[in-house]
Design a protein around this motif. Structure first.
Motif, PDB file in Angstrom:
ATOM      1  N   GLY A 443      -5.585   4.318  12.439  1.00  0.00           N
ATOM      2  CA  GLY A 443      -5.674   4.883  11.101  1.00  0.00           C
ATOM      3  C   GLY A 443      -4.352   5.177  10.443  1.00  0.00           C
ATOM      4  O   GLY A 443      -4.297   6.013   9.532  1.00  0.00           O
ATOM      5  N   CYS A 444      -3.255   4.533  10.852  1.00  0.00           N
ATOM      6  CA  CYS A 444      -1.954   4.778  10.225  1.00  0.00           C
ATOM      7  C   CYS A 444      -2.080   4.529   8.719  1.00  0.00           C
ATOM      8  O   CYS A 444      -2.596   3.489   8.291  1.00  0.00           O
ATOM      9  CB  CYS A 444      -0.890   3.871  10.822  1.00  0.00           C
ATOM     10  SG  CYS A 444      -0.673   4.090  12.603  1.00  0.00           S
ATOM     11  N   THR A 445      -1.586   5.452   7.916  1.00  0.00           N
ATOM     12  CA  THR A 445      -1.846   5.404   6.482  1.00  0.00           C
ATOM     13  C   THR A 445      -1.118   4.271   5.784  1.00  0.00           C
ATOM     14  O   THR A 445      -1.517   3.865   4.691  1.00  0.00           O
ATOM     15  CB  THR A 445      -1.441   6.729   5.818  1.00  0.00           C
ATOM     16  OG1 THR A 445      -0.042   6.959   6.040  1.00  0.00           O
ATOM     17  CG2 THR A 445      -2.244   7.884   6.401  1.00  0.00           C
ATOM     18  N   PHE A 446      -0.039   3.762   6.375  1.00  0.00           N
ATOM     19  CA  PHE A 446       0.729   2.685   5.731  1.00  0.00           C
ATOM     20  C   PHE A 446       0.245   1.305   6.137  1.00  0.00           C
ATOM     21  O   PHE A 446       0.734   0.293   5.637  1.00  0.00           O
ATOM     22  CB  PHE A 446       2.222   2.819   6.100  1.00  0.00           C
ATOM     23  CG  PHE A 446       2.464   2.891   7.590  1.00  0.00           C
ATOM     24  CD1 PHE A 446       2.514   1.740   8.350  1.00  0.00           C
ATOM     25  CD2 PHE A 446       2.624   4.108   8.212  1.00  0.00           C
ATOM     26  CE1 PHE A 446       2.715   1.808   9.722  1.00  0.00           C
ATOM     27  CE2 PHE A 446       2.829   4.190   9.584  1.00  0.00           C
ATOM     28  CZ  PHE A 446       2.873   3.029  10.344  1.00  0.00           C
ATOM     29  N   CYS A 447      -0.711   1.241   7.033  1.00  0.00           N
ATOM     30  CA  CYS A 447      -1.139  -0.028   7.628  1.00  0.00           C
ATOM     31  C   CYS A 447      -2.449  -0.495   7.007  1.00  0.00           C
ATOM     32  O   CYS A 447      -3.297   0.309   6.630  1.00  0.00           O
ATOM     33  CB  CYS A 447      -1.296   0.141   9.134  1.00  0.00           C
ATOM     34  SG  CYS A 447      -1.772  -1.368  10.000  1.00  0.00           S
ATOM     35  N   SER A 448      -2.619  -1.807   6.925  1.00  0.00           N
ATOM     36  CA  SER A 448      -3.817  -2.387   6.314  1.00  0.00           C
ATOM     37  C   SER A 448      -4.804  -2.928   7.345  1.00  0.00           C
ATOM     38  O   SER A 448      -5.849  -3.453   6.966  1.00  0.00           O
ATOM     39  CB  SER A 448      -3.417  -3.532   5.367  1.00  0.00           C
ATOM     40  OG  SER A 448      -2.562  -3.057   4.351  1.00  0.00           O
ATOM     41  N   ILE A 449      -4.498  -2.818   8.622  1.00  0.00           N
ATOM     42  CA  ILE A 449      -5.377  -3.385   9.652  1.00  0.00           C
ATOM     43  C   ILE A 449      -6.742  -2.710   9.629  1.00  0.00           C
ATOM     44  O   ILE A 449      -7.784  -3.371   9.686  1.00  0.00           O
ATOM     45  CB  ILE A 449      -4.728  -3.271  11.046  1.00  0.00           C
ATOM     46  CG1 ILE A 449      -3.498  -4.174  11.141  1.00  0.00           C
ATOM     47  CG2 ILE A 449      -5.734  -3.631  12.138  1.00  0.00           C
ATOM     48  CD1 ILE A 449      -2.735  -4.030  12.438  1.00  0.00           C
TER      49      ILE A 449
END
Length: 796
Positions: A443-449
């Motif tokens: 759930g990293c906020t900068f990531c789109s995965i």
């Protein structure tokens, strides 16, 4: 089918991929490569294509390339699939190369968002493209999904367009566009596609393909999960849904009346139905004995309370409570703020982004609808709940299809290979790698995965993975015995998931590992350890490296896994991403504290020493992330110097569409918490100068950054970090520099000024014998035995 044990507890209430009756064209068999020309179609005996896929990437028939996966899955269903890769978008003619598709166009910008592929985080045009032969840039248009869709419509107007890929996934609702610095409409509206498939779309695509093959009109296909489409507000197909209004964040409170400056205090009190005690209350001394005033009346203050007067109590009516029913989630739709609202109001944009991320669990997500336009042009973008994740058996089915595992023969060089001038860097990177799972619950906020693949981990079976290792060993040209990666979006989430199916289906948390690892999350790494050991024991396999990003806060839960990884699967350097050291930005990234990194570092060094190996950790950091102050970056730079790191590969925060951190960047609000007009604000790093400063702190060792850092440190009151001692961050002196920065990697180097020693055409300095350049130039070179030992200094 006889499926291996499914590793996720998520209930798969979906039709299996292999249960469809094959399309009649199955009789043509399997193509060695999906055709890219009429000549190839004729060799296969085809007179037309049922489906034509248009992509912004070069066609590489490998399971790491989305178009190859989609093409092979459709081929296995019996459809004749052709591919038009990187067409010239200046006219519609190149889109007619394979003729008119019988069923539909499949359009994607490629494995990467076309804007991120084309521009750097500083909005500068890239000169290269890893998904193009020869690493040549400019082979795809900006916003490729929109441009390709328009050209497909021009080529054959009556053929349905099905849009997919990560560019479409991240733009399915109104979104902030970093490159134009404004909120753009949903890509469904701009591309004018008939259907958008978001996420990993095999399940949705197979269903849509068979329904279109059965001559069902595309406008009637509105019930497939993982799809988005445009619907008129008065459309009868949208009736019968329970609509939940979420178009506002809060309601205005009581409005205070303006004070009349010409009224006295007593007059103001009287106008509000009260009195002013100071001015109007009788003098206490005037009250006579017995509580009577001078007028002979009783003082109300001295009156005894009336026991008959009781406070009013409100009690809930149990009869009404029993009648309250929550509408079924599968027939509920949440109305987001309209495009016009989020475009003009950043607070509502942050609210819409938060709602979108809360409705991502396939077990409980509800449909979303967002209005675009007003009046006669009004239409709703309808987004169905996310697709049901694939089972382990279905994952094996997808990855076991007959991929050629190489680029299309049309890209071959003069020697008939793909290692020369036409080499495709992205294929070279994954040529000997294996994808073992999908999804990420970080759930990293900068990531789109997470937005694209979801939080449910979908894993392949052990036998399928081992079979692919053997296929690479036996069939792939140029294999020397080393598997470059055995991973996925994250290296060590294989077969991890929630312990309870009920909790997993009901959970709405954005991350399973932040702020700490959830007590319901299973962290057993034994299945992954077993695959590592079984793989490296195969004949002909010299080494299996792990190149995917490692989630070290999970890894420390299994010291046995760390030991196996460090002693057998690290090639001298291991990349991990703490991203920062300070709590300010880490809380906005949803990343663990630096303490987890220290724990992993201890285990890494311990097991490396036990194996007699000298190995190093390569930490990655992000500059200018929302929530990062100048002091945070200064503290990170001090930490880097204290620990002896000279970061070379530095990433400045890149606001990708639909990411939570991008919503922070645009709105100055924190969507991780409930959004109101007065909710938490986030410090945003804007402006070229401040972004350069944050990046300069990470590259504190580069003399070109020292003037900027000196100025900043003095302004921050930290001139004590300027000096020539070991405890200082930067020196007081300024060497003569040419404005360039020489890195161990060409792509990380800054071009020098013309005429300098590093300028193009200048004679490069000869490398020192025995010294190995690394990605982080501050790391010591490996001891190879080639370097001469330093001679002892002779005394005078």
């Amino acid at each position: 089918m006889n499926a291996p044990v499914d590793v996720s507890f998520f209930a798969r209430a979906a039709k299996p991929l292999t249960s469809y009756r094959p399309y009649w064209a199955k009789r043509f068999g399997t193509a060695p490569f999906l055709p890219m020309s009429r000549a190839e179609m004729e060799q296969l005996g085809w007179d037309s294509c049922d489906i034509v896929l248009v992509t912004g990437d070069a066609y590489v028939d490998h399971p790491s390339f989305g178009m190859a996966v989609i093409g092979r899955v459709l081929e296995a269903q019996g459809f004749r699939v052709g591919i038009i890769a990187q067409p010239d978008w200046q006219s519609a003619e190149p889109f007619k190369a394979l003729g008119k598709p019988n069923l539909f166009w499949g359009v994607t910008a490629g494995n990467m968002d076309s804007m991120i592929n084309r521009y750097t985080a500083d909005r500068k045009i890239r000169s290269d493209d890893a998904y193009t032969p020869g690493d040549v840039g400019g082979k795809r248009p900006d916003r490729a999904a929109i441009v390709y869709s328009q050209r497909c419509r021009e080529a054959f107007k009556d053929v349905p367009i099905v849009l997919g890929g990560i560019e479409g996934s991240l733009r399915r609702i109104a979104h902030y566009d970093y490159w134009s610095d404004k909120v753009r409409r949903s890509i469904v509206v701009d591309a004018k596609c008939d259907l958008l498939l978001y996420g990993n779309a095999e399940r949705a695509l197979v269903e849509v393909a068979h329904r279109l093959a059965a001559r069902e009109p595309v406008e009637q296909i509105t019930d497939v999960r993982g799809t988005a489409f445009v619907r008129r507000p008065d459309d009868e197909s949208g009736k019968g849904w329970f609509e939940i209004d979420s178009t506002s964040v809060d309601e205005p409170g009581r409005v205070e009346a303006h004070v009349n400056p010409y009224m006295t205090t007593s007059e103001q009190a009287a106008s509000q139905g009260s009195n002013c005690s100071k001015d109007d209350a009788p003098d206490s001394g005037a009250a006579g004995a017995g509580g009577e005033s001078a007028s002979g009346q009783k003082d109300p203050k001295s009156a005894e309370p009336n026991p008959a007067i009781q406070p009013m109590l409100f009690v809930a009516n149990p009869a009404l409570k029993a009648k309250l029913k929550v509408p079924p989630r599968d027939r509920s739709v949440i109305r987001l703020p309209s495009y016009e609202q989020v475009k003009s109001d950043p607070v509502l944009y942050a609210h819409a982004n938060r709602v979108l991320h809360l409705e991502t669990n396939p077990g409980n997500a509800r449909a979303l609808v967002q209005a675009h336009g007003e009046g006669t042009t009004a239409r709703d973008v309808w987004i169905n709940p996310p697709p049901i994740p694939l089972t382990t058996a279905e994952m094996d089915y997808v990855f076991d299809l007959p991929y050629a595992r190489s680029p299309h023969p049309s890209y071959a060089d003069e020697n008939g290979g793909h290692d020369g001038a036409t080499k495709i860097p992205a294929w070279e990177m994954i040529r000997f790698s294996i994808n073992i799972m999908r999804g990420c619950f970080g759930g990293c906020t900068f990531c789109s995965i997470t937005e694209h693949e979801g939080r449910i981990i979908q894993s392949r079976s052990e036998d399928s993975i081992i079979q692919e290792i053997e296929d690479i060993r036996d069939k792939v040209k140029g294999f020397t015995g080393t598997i470059s990666d055995l991973g996925g979006p994250t290296a060590n989430m294989y077969r991890l998931g929630c312990k309870s199916p009920e909790i997993e289906a009901a959970c709405r948390k954005p991350s399973c590992v932040y702020p700490g690892i959830c007590q319901n999350l299973g962290t057993n790494h034994d299945p992954l350890i077993k695959i590592y050991r079984r793989g490296r024991a195969l004949k002909g396999i010299k080494k299996i490296l792990i190149g995917s990003g490692l989630r070290y806060d999970l890894a420390v839960k299994s010291p046995e896994y760390v030991k196996e990884l460090v002693q057998h699967h690290v090639g001298g350097y291991l990349k991990i991403a703490p991203e920062h050291t300070e709590q300010g930005p880490l809380t906005k990234m949803m990343k663990p504290g630096i303490g987890s990194y220290d724990k992993f570092k201890q285990l890494f060094e311990k097991f490396s020493e036990e194996a007699g190996k000298k190995q190093f950790l390569i930490p990655y950091f992000i500059a200018a992330h929302p929530g990062t102050s100048d002091e945070d970056m200064m503290n990170l730079a001090v930490w880097l110097k204290k620990n002896g790191f000279r970061a070379d590969q530095v990433q400045t925060f890149y606001p990708s569409p639909m990411a939570t951190a991008t919503a922070m960047y645009h709105s100055n609000k924190n969507p991780l918490r409930k959004i109101t007009r007065d909710s938490e604000t986030v410090d945003i790093v804007r402006g070229e100068k401040r972004r350069r400063l944050h990046k300069a702190f990470l590259r504190y060792h580069d003399p070109n950054n020292w003037p900027l850092l000196r100025e900043a440190l003095k302004a921050m009151g930290r001139a004590d970090l300027i000096g020539n001692g070991k405890h200082h961050l930067i020196p007081t002196f300024q060497p003569l520099t040419d404005g360039g920065y020489q890195s161990a990697r060409r792509t990380n180097s800054t071009p020098s000024k013309p005429g300098s020693a590093r300028a193009p055409g200048a004679t490069p300095a000869k490398p020192q014998k025995g010294r190995l350049l690394t990605q982080h130039t501050g790391l010591p070179p490996r001891v190879t035995g080639a370097a001469k030992p330093p001679s002892a200094r002779k005394p005078r």
